[in-house]
Every structure is written in C-alpha cells, then in structure tokens.
Design an enzyme around this catalytic site. Sequence first.
Site, PDB file in Angstrom:
ATOM      1  CG  LEU A   1      -1.913  -1.283   1.308  1.00 22.81           C
ATOM      2  CD1 LEU A   1      -2.568  -0.849   2.465  1.00 22.81           C
ATOM      3  CD2 LEU A   1      -2.594  -1.392   0.079  1.00 22.81           C
TER       4      LEU A   1
ATOM      5  N   GLY B   1       1.113  -5.222   1.408  1.00 22.89           N
ATOM      6  CA  GLY B   1       0.178  -5.365   0.309  1.00 22.89           C
ATOM      7  C   GLY B   1       0.621  -6.117  -0.741  1.00 22.89           C
TER       8      GLY B   1
ATOM      9  CG  ASN C   1       6.368  -5.295   6.111  1.00 20.98           C
ATOM     10  OD1 ASN C   1       5.496  -5.386   5.340  1.00 20.98           O
ATOM     11  ND2 ASN C   1       7.478  -4.321   6.005  1.00 20.98           N
ATOM     12  CD  GLU C   2       0.823  -5.441   6.754  1.00 25.84           C
ATOM     13  OE1 GLU C   2       1.599  -6.358   7.032  1.00 25.84           O
ATOM     14  OE2 GLU C   2       0.282  -5.210   5.592  1.00 25.84           O
TER      15      GLU C   2
END
Lengths: 277, 277, 277
Positions: free
Chosen positions: A84, A129, A153-154
């Site tokens: 994203l 994303g 890996n957010e």
Amino acid sequence: PPGPLQPPGLPLAPCRSFSNNKIQVELDESSGVATMKFKSPPVNSLSLEFLTEFSIGLEKLQNNRACRGVIITSALPKIFSSGLDISEMCGKSMEHYTEFWRAVQEMWLRLYGSSLVTVAAINGASPAGGCLVALSCDYRIMVENPKFSIGLNETQLGITAPFWFKDTFVNVVGHRTAERSLQLGSLHTAPEAHRLGLVDELVPEEKLMEKAAAVMAQWLAIPDHARQITKTMMRKATLDHLVAHREEDIKHFTTFISKESIQKSLRMYMEMLKKRK
Amino acid sequence: PPGPLQPPGLPLAPCRSFSNNKIQVELDESSGVATMKFKSPPVNSLSLEFLTEFSIGLEKLQNNRACRGVIITSALPKIFSSGLDISEMCGKSMEHYTEFWRAVQEMWLRLYGSSLVTVAAINGASPAGGCLVALSCDYRIMVENPKFSIGLNETQLGITAPFWFKDTFVNVVGHRTAERSLQLGSLHTAPEAHRLGLVDELVPEEKLMEKAAAVMAQWLAIPDHARQITKTMMRKATLDHLVAHREEDIKHFTTFISKESIQKSLRMYMEMLKKRK
Amino acid sequence: PPGPLQPPGLPLAPCRSFSNNKIQVELDESSGVATMKFKSPPVNSLSLEFLTEFSIGLEKLQNNRACRGVIITSALPKIFSSGLDISEMCGKSMEHYTEFWRAVQEMWLRLYGSSLVTVAAINGASPAGGCLVALSCDYRIMVENPKFSIGLNETQLGITAPFWFKDTFVNVVGHRTAERSLQLGSLHTAPEAHRLGLVDELVPEEKLMEKAAAVMAQWLAIPDHARQITKTMMRKATLDHLVAHREEDIKHFTTFISKESIQKSLRMYMEMLKKRK
C-alpha cells in the site's frame, strides 16, 4: 460473464483518476492466458490510481470470454510490489482514506474471488500489500534469490494488517505460522517463505515466466466449471467475511489511520524512506 | 451401544438389495479388532449395494460390544477402492440419484463418526470416494509403491467434491494443500501423499497388515471412553455440518448430476474406461 | 492498564489461600522483561494455590507499566510443570471442583489473553496442564534433551482435555496432529515436539535462558500496540469461545470428574505415582 466467485453487486469504486499505464496487460488469445505486469516506478506501490487500474483490469479479464487465467508479475527489477502506498494514508482527509481503503478491499475481493486461474510470478521484494496480492493468487512462484523477501510486515511500521489480510494468510500458512509472522511483522527470504509454504515453488530468475506458463497450463487442463466451483467452495467463507463487514472495516481503518500517533509513525517512516534514496 | 460419535437418529437408508458378499468382515474376539476387506471386483467401486453393505457392516460392529476397532483394506490386488460407482450417477432417475447420495452420506456419517478405532490399510489406488474412506479413518497406512495413488480427483472428471469431502480433507491436510489439490483434482503417489500428510505412514506391501495391527494395538491401549470423547470433540462440528444440511446437499447433488452437460461428461468418461479394459 | 487482549470483567477467582512462594517473579525494569520461575516441589503441579498465585502474578505484571514481556520457566530440575494437581480432583466436594476448575480457566484466560510477550522456556517434562501453559505463550523454546517430553496426555489417565485445551492445541499444531495426539494422549520427546511444531526451537540446557532473552528482545522490537492488536486478532475467537461457555464448562468438568469410575481411575493413578517414588 462474471465467474461464480465474484461476489454479486460489487460496483467498482468510483474512478476519478483513471489511467492505463501502471499495469501492462497482454492477453494471448490462443492459450487464454493474460499477463499483468506491474510497471509503476519506483516500487509498484499500491496507490489509489494503481489499485483502481488493477481492479478494472481484473474485471475486464474476468468478463473476457477469451481469458481463462492470469499471471501477475512485475516489469520492474528487484521489486514485485512494495504494498500500500503510504502517502495515500498520510496527511489526507477522512474522505480520501475512505476512498482509498474501499479500493484496497475492491482489489482483494476481485483477485481472491476471481474465477480465473491466478498465478503470482514473484520477481522481487513483496512486503505488506505486495504479499497480499501474491497470497490471493492460486499459486505462487518466487525467484530463488535470498535477497528478495516477502511477508506481512505491517507491525514493524506500527500499523496492523486487517482481519482479511490475516484470514488470507492463515488460509495459506496455517494459524501458528500466521500468528508468529504477523506479530513479528516478519519479512521472509525466498527460501524461508518456501519452507513456510508462503510460496509454492522457487525458480532461478530466468526460468520464472516459463515456469509460470507451465503451471498455468497444468491448472487450465482442469475443466473450468469444476475448478471454479471448487475454488468458490474453498474461498467463499473468507470473502463473505469481508463483504459482511465492509463498511465496519472502512470505519475501523479510517479511525485508526487518522490517529495522531499513527500519522506521526507514518511520517517518520516516509522521512526514513526518503533519506534512504 | 452406539458410541458417543454416532449422530442420533440416523436410520439406515432403506436397503432393498442387501447382499453380504462385497465386503468380508472378520472379528477377532480376543483382540476386539475387526477387519473389513473390500472384495467387489473389478475395482471395489462404491455402488449403492456396496455402500449399503458397508454402512450395515459398520453399524453391526459399532453395536457389537466385543468390537473396539476396525481395519479397512482391500481383498483385491492394486486397488483399495475406485470411489463412487459412476454407473449409479449416469442415466438413472432422480429417485435413484437421491437414494444413492443418501447412501454415500450415510456411509461417511457412520465411518467418520464411528466410536471404534478405524485404521485404513491402503493397499492400492484410492481415488475420489476411495480417498474419502481413507480420510475418514483415524489413521492411514499406505503401501509404499509409488504406482499407487490417492486423492480427491473429482475435478478431473468435470465434477466436484461436496463440502463434506472438502471438510474431511481440510481436517487432514490443512486449507492450503486442500485448496490446491482439490482444484487440480490431484492424485498423489504414495510418497507424495505421505509428504503432504494425506497418509500417516508408508510400509512395504508385505508388512501392511502387521503394521495395521500394531497401530491398532497402540490406539486400543487408550481407555475407550476417553478416546471416544476426544474423537467426538475433534469431529463433531464437521459431522454436524452435514447433518444440518443433509437434504440440501442431496438436492444440490441430484440437480447437478442430472444436468445434461454433466451426464455427457460422465458418459464419455465411462466409454473411456470401457475402452481401456 | 489491562491490555486489549484481557477479556473485560474477569474478576480474579476468590483467593483464600494466597501465598507467594510457589512462583518466583523477577522484573528487570531496564528491559521490561519479567521472569516467572515455577518453584513448587516436587513437580510444579498446578494446585489451586499455585494457579491462584500464577493468575495474580500475571495480573500484576499485566498492570505494571514497566513490564512488556514475561519468560516462564521452572526453578526445579527436569520438570517444567506436571500439569493439574490430581489431588485437587480426587475425593473433594463439588464446591471444591468448581473452585478449582474456575482457577484453571482463569489462569488460561490471563495467559493466552495476555498482552505481554510471553515466552515459555521449557526446561523439563511438560505433560497435560504443563503443556497447556507452554501452548498459551507466544513462543516456545525447549531444552533439546530427548528425555524431556511434552503433550496433552489426558486420555492416558482416562480423562479428557476440555475443548479450550484442544482449541489452543489446534491453533499451534493444526487439526490433524491435534486429533491424533489428543486421542493417543501422546507425550512427545523434545525433538518430536519440534518436528510437529509443538515447540518452536530446541537449545542445549545451558543456553536456554540466554536464548529466551534473545527471542524476547526480538519480539519487543515490535511496537507494543501493533503487536497487541495483532495478537488479539489471532486469539480473540478462541478466548471468546471459553468466555461464552465458562459456566457450562465448569458444570461439565465437575459432573465428569465426580463420577465414581473417574474417581477410581484417578485414585489408581495417584497410588501408582506414590509407589514410583
């Protein structure tokens, strides 16, 4: 016609800034196989514009009777997709966050729910994303280069993957691996990703597209209607979960992302990215 | 007495053409271990008659206090069971399809829900319904011969496995392996099946029954009531899923199978099988 | 403040016989890492007193802003925890069984639902309830000694693991491994447990605490709020399952355990344990 996996009544997000140059789409009518190549330098980040083009592209292929499968890859070196676009989540209005998140949902509903055979040919890094795009395909082939990594890996950025990223991840790697990997925000090297079942196969870079075509041919040997009904049976509950909570999920995202503490984290992260260049 | 796993109120499907010669049942009263040997040449296909005999046999063992476990194997060389008898699904009346499908459900409810220890000793090919029989047992031992294969290959015939075949499969191999294998209709060789967890153990053909007896003894070392409660806890939700949707599932099957396009596929497949002989 | 994983409105079980000497708790304020060492000879069995002290200890750490993670290990040689104290389940009143079972639930709700990073450093045998403690942590490191075993071996004693032990187990090892291991009441040696995914890592005994500290540091490198939200997302459904059926589960346990046949089994098992000494 839309395949049986397409959740009914999913209008495309209103598309203001449509363009047709971030993704190259080619359809080989003899084989029925399309190739989508992400080409949005520098890192194929999933901006509102990119996502809109991606969803429209998927819809067009879905509605094209000549198309039975799609291979998704990158036209850029070393990167599949960086995920994203953080600039869409930083310093914008609530309306913008809403429109952006709806476009992210839209893309996933179309890709995870596609009745086409979908093969990810992962030829570079694929965080967040980017990893979701790969996870949503039927099959994942990755270049064996251990410098390329993939994962959700957010948490490393101080944000979190939504429940439907998690559901998609659990469906591929199981509950335990997902729990550990999501909490740690792990980026797995290609060999590690293969060991965990996050990708199905590793190949040398020069063999990637050849292998993707061979895998596609294997999947296309199955009668479409039987394969599609089976795919629906496997994925419907996961798709329905988001369809039933779509507005709630948008509300949750926009509230979370607009928090000052989160905005600050994202600004710092973007600064760091700029300095790196 | 019926074990705690037997869903209450499951009358046997009316049994018009009962016979007692397709499955050899022997009970060793000293050990409490029964052996069921499929002996319906040429390929142990699951006809209405076979399924009825199988369900009755399971019920008798279940109700026999002297019996604590059953080993299921084939008396024919090279084949465990070829799965559902296609001639029962082809060119017959809706009433027949209904009766047949109810008998398939019945068999699975009795086998997957059996409170006995159930061990599959897979001594030959085990496609489709044959694979379901194996998946429904507590433990699967397969002859290591790589020419023997096992899998839910319905899509290859243009038909699809119903949701409860899928649920049983997911419970054994997990969501990802099931999604890929079901869509492709994969038949896995014995070594592959072992790698995927579809079977628990491989043995040389001459050691099969000896190994099955040893595994059975290991399971019978556990107090029955504790083992049965635990088995119910693991399987009840999956059994209840079909019990709650049984009539719907019959309706779905009979509608699907009576379609002209499906009937045509099945006729072609049967022609092909005849020519092979 | 209680982390987001703490189910709201969970008052501690009334604590009559509080003591503070069965578990040594040390908090290193510089790192934010606490260590809980089980020290209740001879085998760290989970008595009512032990469970109460454990729950209170977890609550204190949870509410201590200086604490971000906890390493759980044993101060005794060769044993992590022998599991639920059988003397609490044998020859006591229904009121006592009720109080005891509520304390078992309480401990699990606090540990599985803790927003702290929880690392199990398993330095000895870990059967039944001892295994549950380990399964409820975020990460499991076990001494590689093949003489140490771990598993939910309830069926071997003629009793059964409740559904939430099972849910926790399935979340770690998947449905198939859980089904087989729970029915057989398997105790897995350390290498086997590692192969099954029941523990994440094996180390030589002298490296255990060093490794646990290193793993903890890795988990603490992730921003707490993002990690906690993700942990909640992964575990909430499993926690809610017990919260929604807590009284029913107590009723089920007390009815089962007070049966004369079960009491007899437990008495025999306790006799056997005494003779062993």
